[in-house]
Scaffold this motif. Structure first.
Motif, PDB file in Angstrom:
ATOM      1  N   TRP A   1       8.489  -5.749 -15.028  1.00 60.96           N
ATOM      2  CA  TRP A   1       7.297  -6.412 -14.480  1.00 60.96           C
ATOM      3  C   TRP A   1       7.151  -7.811 -15.060  1.00 60.96           C
ATOM      4  O   TRP A   1       6.742  -8.741 -14.357  1.00 60.96           O
ATOM      5  CB  TRP A   1       6.051  -5.595 -14.785  1.00 60.96           C
ATOM      6  N   SER A   2       7.499  -7.917 -16.340  1.00 61.85           N
ATOM      7  CA  SER A   2       7.446  -9.267 -16.941  1.00 61.85           C
ATOM      8  C   SER A   2       8.408 -10.205 -16.237  1.00 61.85           C
ATOM      9  O   SER A   2       8.105 -11.379 -15.970  1.00 61.85           O
ATOM     10  CB  SER A   2       7.792  -9.185 -18.435  1.00 61.85           C
TER      11      SER A   2
ATOM     12  N   THR B   1       7.854  -2.279 -18.291  1.00 66.20           N
ATOM     13  CA  THR B   1       7.190  -3.458 -18.837  1.00 66.20           C
ATOM     14  C   THR B   1       8.106  -4.681 -18.783  1.00 66.20           C
ATOM     15  O   THR B   1       7.706  -5.784 -18.390  1.00 66.20           O
ATOM     16  CB  THR B   1       6.752  -3.194 -20.284  1.00 66.20           C
TER      17      THR B   1
ATOM     18  N   VAL C   1       9.463  -9.894 -13.173  1.00 60.58           N
ATOM     19  CA  VAL C   1       8.933 -10.197 -11.825  1.00 60.58           C
ATOM     20  C   VAL C   1       7.868 -11.287 -11.912  1.00 60.58           C
ATOM     21  O   VAL C   1       7.862 -12.252 -11.129  1.00 60.58           O
ATOM     22  CB  VAL C   1       8.361  -8.915 -11.194  1.00 60.58           C
ATOM     23  N   GLY C   2       6.926 -11.113 -12.856  1.00 61.99           N
ATOM     24  CA  GLY C   2       5.862 -12.120 -12.969  1.00 61.99           C
ATOM     25  C   GLY C   2       6.428 -13.486 -13.281  1.00 61.99           C
ATOM     26  O   GLY C   2       5.981 -14.494 -12.713  1.00 61.99           O
TER      27      GLY C   2
ATOM     28  N   LEU D   1       7.252  -8.760  -3.379  1.00 64.17           N
ATOM     29  CA  LEU D   1       7.829  -8.003  -4.494  1.00 64.17           C
ATOM     30  C   LEU D   1       9.210  -7.488  -4.134  1.00 64.17           C
ATOM     31  O   LEU D   1      10.149  -7.543  -4.953  1.00 64.17           O
ATOM     32  CB  LEU D   1       6.902  -6.831  -4.856  1.00 64.17           C
TER      33      LEU D   1
END
Lengths: 246, 767
Positions: free
Chosen positions: A196-197, A193, A199-200, A221
């Motif tokens: 991914w945060s 989590t 990355v976003g 990515l």
């Protein structure tokens, strides 16, 4: 005529007469169904979480001696690993520090490095299992709480005077490994989590004209992952390769 | 939207929101970002479109160019289609954006819209798109347009090639006849207008459509039409060459008539033309053009004529001998006096005699002798037909030398028989020379004029002449004319020589007369000089070695006139001297004794006598003789003291020819010209020119009119007098002219009977 207009406005805001009998499907959707669905969803989530807590409380009630000793030892090892991996420092992604569109946080970097073991939870579970059986408390005062546990797979010769109840058999070993695996999965979920945060957020800061940008999702990515790795923040392979090769 | 569907979507959205992990958010963000990136890449890729898009644009261009009304001109079409391509690329970009959005929405587990992508792009794609489209239009589009345009032109050309190369013979053949003109000209001789007419005809015959074409296609049609027209021209020439070779090939046919000849040649043509390798492959091989067929017909006619003419040149049936001519002329000699008439009659007779045998002779050996014979006979009878002309020429060539020889023989006989005297004459006798003086050497126009000239000649036979041949008459006329010409030249030379001698001997004549030398002696001296000088002339070497009779007469007359005139002048000079001495004595007496006398009378003797014709005539004779009747200028003392007359009129020759009159009076001098050859005209011209001076003279003379008394015994009104001296320096002025002029001036002064003016008239050859 003027009076009719005012009444129409009243009906529109729900203060007019005969409101309940004149609702359109859209009115029903917006004013009744949607809040109702939201309430039901939140309630379902709360019930699920409550049942999970209940199940944990119920398991701790009946424990054998070997299991107590085993859980005690595993919790010691898990806590030590969790602290080493800086997991307690990032309960949510907002704790990560950012500079110029990229994370600039040493603890997060350590987290990323340390949690690479989570990619192979079975191996980590075995590692932690061995550490738990071999654990010795650092304080002498606590030595009386811990007594040895023997696993024939790890050491062929048991210690002298080892009671048979402290020997790990297959079922006990499976229990231990499942226990550790469950915790590893929880860690990996948290780390995933977080990553991914990151990355976003990084993509949100990235200009489409930037050389790092690419029109392919998987490539983009991977480039983000490579850029973070270059900043000593390697992502979990499951995150970096979430979209496969393209 | 269905209520159930809405409910399902709402449920999904709620579930997504509740269970949206960070991965979904990140994936959505990644999808938006990659879509933005792909949008930029798509805008950039417009610059270098792939094969598929190029094919799409090419297809659009092909469709657009097919409308030739708009895209006829290549350059304008290129510019016009730029806008279309720009719009096409923009639309393609928008389509691609839609595809990118669809992919992004598919990739993202969470909803996203185009607004999300545009928010990331922040308008960056628009300048990229503009630059890319511009770059494409500058780099890729021109080449693609040229290729598409060339392909369209090539396709049109392929269609045209199949259509233009085959103009229908039925339509082409009469068009070629029209273009060739009348009389027809072969393509090699066509002018630019005819060539253009054929090209236009081909273009019209092969026109595929009335719709406008691309300019390259139009140009190609023109070029193609030109090539086809050239190929057709070459084919016409090839047909003509083949036909000519067949016409010239004696092995093709031995026919003698044009109809047979043309039939055989056309048959041979069809056989060879069908086997002949085509020289030009662009057009179909046409059958025999009517233009060439007509040429074969004309050439067949010509060959028929040439074969007949060749036969007529060689055939012995047209040989003519003197034996054929002589009896005809002897039978009717009157009809053969004139050469042309004789020749015409003989030719007509020969044609009539020989014509029947020719047809039979020419048809000998033919398959159709009757037709051949009839054809030749028909041509021989047709005036102006080339065969008839050849027939006549052959007869003329045969007849002329025979006829000339025969007529010469007859003419020589007539000359020797009737004009031997004329043939023997070397020069005109003196008795005829006087006629030469009258008529000069004007040419003789006829035999009658020649015979009339010899009318008074004793040596000419008086017997009537027989009808003479034209050649005999011409000989007589020319012989006479030659004798007259030689005589006239001799007379002119001898009289000119006499005038020269007169001028040379003026001074010696005055001396001789003054010295009292007798006339006979003077005449003998002049004759001697005249004879000797003539003997030195070139003409004296001919038949006129001696002085002719008219020359001798002229000499006699000249010597006599000069002699008498000089003698008279000397006498007048002496008389005037005597008169002046008497007047001087009278004046002295008047001054001595009669000073108080008023208006002394004028003695009758001093009044100048009225000039009369008797006095004028000798002067006129002097002029006629050409020698000066007056004193030579600057000579004698007595003459030098001559008083200036009231009027001095000098007639002389101008350098450029013609006469000039100079009138000198106290009032001044007048000059004008006149033509001395016309006697009356010269007198009138001289008189008219004198009018202004004469009017002044009349006034002056009347002013001088005074009354005088003769020794106081009586008074008498004296008649005014005008002294007039005429100097004739021109030899062209006739004596008659001076006489007429004298009379006119005298009449002029005598017009006023109330106050007449007397005229003191003097004439001389110089002043």
């Amino acid at each position: 005529m003027k009076q009719d207009a005012f009444e129409a406005i009243d009906r529109l805001v729900g203060r007019g007469t005969g409101m309940s009998g004149g609702l359109s499907p859209n009115d029903v959707l917006v004013q009744i169904a949607l809040p109702l669905v939201l309430i039901l969803a939140i309630a379902t989530r709360l019930i699920t979480m409550g049942q999970a807590l209940t199940d944990q409380d119920r398991g701790a009630i009946i424990l054998d001696l070997w299991k107590q000793q085993l859980i005690l030892r595993m919790e010691q090892v898990l806590t030590r690993w969790e602290q080493k991996a800086e997991l307690p420092a990032f309960p949510d992604p907002d704790r990560i520090r950012w500079v110029d569109g990229w994370p600039d946080d040493a603890r997060f970097a350590r987290l990323c490095r340390a949690t690479q073991e989570l990619e192979n939870i079975d191996e980590l579970s075995w590692t932690l299992y061995r550490e738990a059986l071999a654990y010795k408390p650092p304080v002498e005062a606590d030595a009386g709480v811990f007594f040895p546990l023997h696993d024939p797979l790890l050491a062929a010769t048991p210690p002298e005077h080892m009671p048979a109840d402290f020997v790990m058999d297959y079922a006990r070993r499976a229990f231990a490994l499942d226990y550790l695996r469950e915790r590893g999965l929880q860690w990996r979920e948290r780390v995933t989590t977080l990553q991914w945060s990151v990355v976003g957020e990084a993509v949100a800061h990235l200009s489409p004209e930037d050389p790092l940008s690419d029109g392919r999702l998987a490539v983009q990515l991977r480039r983000i992952s490579a850029a973070l790795a270059a900043r000593d923040m390697p992502l979990l392979p499951s995150v970096a390769g979430a979209y496969g090769e393209e | 939207m269905q209520y159930g569907t809405i409910m399902m979507l709402v449920s999904l959205c709620a579930a997504s929101l509740l269970a949206s992990p960070a991965k979904d958010q990140a994936t959505r963000q990644l999808a938006i970002h990659t879509a933005a990136r792909r949008t930029l890449d798509a805008a950039e890729a417009i610059r270098e479109p792939g094969l598929e898009r190029q094919a799409l644009i090419a297809s659009e261009l092909t469709t657009a160019i097919a409308d030739a009304r708009i895209h006829a001109q290549r350059s304008k079409s290129r510019e016009r289609l730029k806008d279309d391509v720009r719009a096409l690329l923009t639309a393609a970009f928008h389509d691609q954006r839609a595809a990118i959005l669809a992919v992004a929405q598919e990739q993202s587990p969470l909803p996203l819209s185009e607004a999300d992508i545009l928010a990331v792009l922040r308008g960056r794609h628009e300048p990229v798109l503009d630059v890319s489209i511009h770059a494409y239009l500058e780099s890729n589009y021109p080449g693609l347009f040229e290729q598409v345009r060339d392909d369209a032109v090539a396709r049109a050309r392929q269609t045209l090639d199949r259509q233009v190369m085959q103009p229908a013979f039925e339509a082409l053949d009469p068009a070629i006849l029209k273009v060739a003109g009348d009389p027809p000209r072969w393509p090699a001789q066509w002018d630019a207008q005819q060539t253009a007419a054929l090209r236009k005809t081909v273009a019209e015959l092969t026109r595929t459509s009335d719709q406008p074409q691309l300019e390259e296609v139009d140009r190609y049609v023109r070029e193609l039409s030109q090539r086809v027209a050239e190929a057709i021209r070459a084919q016409i020439e090839a047909q003509r060459d083949l036909a000519d070779s067949l016409l010239a090939d004696v092995d093709v046919t031995t026919a003698r008539l044009a109809s047979e000849f043309g039939r055989d040649v056309l048959a041979a043509f069809e056989s060879r033309w069908s086997r002949r390798e085509p020289e030009v492959t662009e057009v179909t091989r046409y059958p025999l053009f009517t233009l060439v067929e007509q040429h074969v017909g004309r050439e067949s006619d010509r060959i028929e004529i040439s074969r007949m003419a060749a036969f007529l040149v060689d055939t012995p049936f047209l040989a003519v001998t003197a034996d054929a001519v002589r009896p005809v002329m002897a039978a009717a000699p009157q009809e053969h006096l004139i050469f042309a008439d004789s020749r015409k009659r003989l030719l007509a007779k020969l044609q009539q005699e020989r014509r029947p045998a020719l047809g039979l002779a020419y048809a000998d050996g033919s398959d159709i002798p009757d037709e051949v014979s009839a054809a030749l006979t028909r041509r021989l009878q047709q005036i102006g037909d080339p065969v008839q002309i050849a027939f006549l020429k052959r007869l003329e060539a045969e007849l002329d030398p025979i006829l000339l020889a025969e007529r010469k023989r007859l003419s020589d006989a007539q000359i020797s028989g009737h004009f031997a005297w004329l043939e023997a004459l070397e020069r005109l006798p003196d008795e005829v020379l006087i006629h030469v003086l009258d008529r000069g050497d004007a040419p003789l126009s006829s035999l009658a004029e020649a015979l009339a000239f010899w009318g008074g000649v004793e040596s000419m036979p008086a017997a009537p002449l027989p009808p003479l041949l034209e050649e005999t008459a011409d000989w007589v006329r020319l012989r006479t004319a030659n004798l007259i010409t030689a005589a006239a030249s001799t007379l002119r030379e001898q009289l000119a020589l006499l005038r020269a001698i007169e001028n040379e001997r003026q001074t010696s004549l005055i001396e001789d007369v003054g010295a009292g030398k007798p006339y006979a002696q003077i005449h003998a001296e002049w004759l001697d000089v005249y004879t000797r000088r003539w003997g030195e002339q070139p003409l004296a070497d001919g038949p006129y070695a001696a002085l002719t009779g008219p020359a001798r007469v002229a000499l006699d007359r000249a010597v006599r006139q000069h002699y008498e005139a000089t003698e008279q002048s000397l006498a007048e000079a002496r008389q005037q001297q005597d008169s002046e001495s008497v007047e001087a004595s009278a004046a002295a007496a008047d001054a001595a004794g009669l000073e108080a006398t008023e208006d002394p009378p004028v003695p009758e003797e001093t009044v100048a006598p009225e000039p009369d014709e008797a006095e004028a005539e000798p002067e006129a004779e002097t002029i006629e003789g050409g020698a000066g009747a007056g004193p030579p200028s600057g000579g004698e003392e007595g003459l030098a003291e001559r008083v200036m007359p009231d009027v001095l009129l000098i007639l002389r020759e101008q350098e450029q020819g013609g006469g000039e009159a100079v009138m000198i009076t106290a009032a001044g001098q007048l000059r004008w010209t006149f033509d001395a050859r016309d006697v009356h005209g010269a007198v009138e011209a001289i008189y008219d020119g004198m009018q202004p001076g004469l009017m002044a003279l009349v006034d002056m003379a009347r002013g001088r009119s005074t009354e005088r008394s003769w020794f106081g015994l009586r008074k008498r009104r004296e008649t005014p007098q005008v002294s007039f001296h005429l100097v004739v320096e021109s030899g062209a002025v006739r004596h008659r002219s001076s006489l007429l002029l004298h009379r006119r001036i005298e009449e002029h002064f005598a017009q006023d009977h109330a106050a007449p003016i007397s005229l003191d008239w003097q004439a001389s050859l110089d002043w």
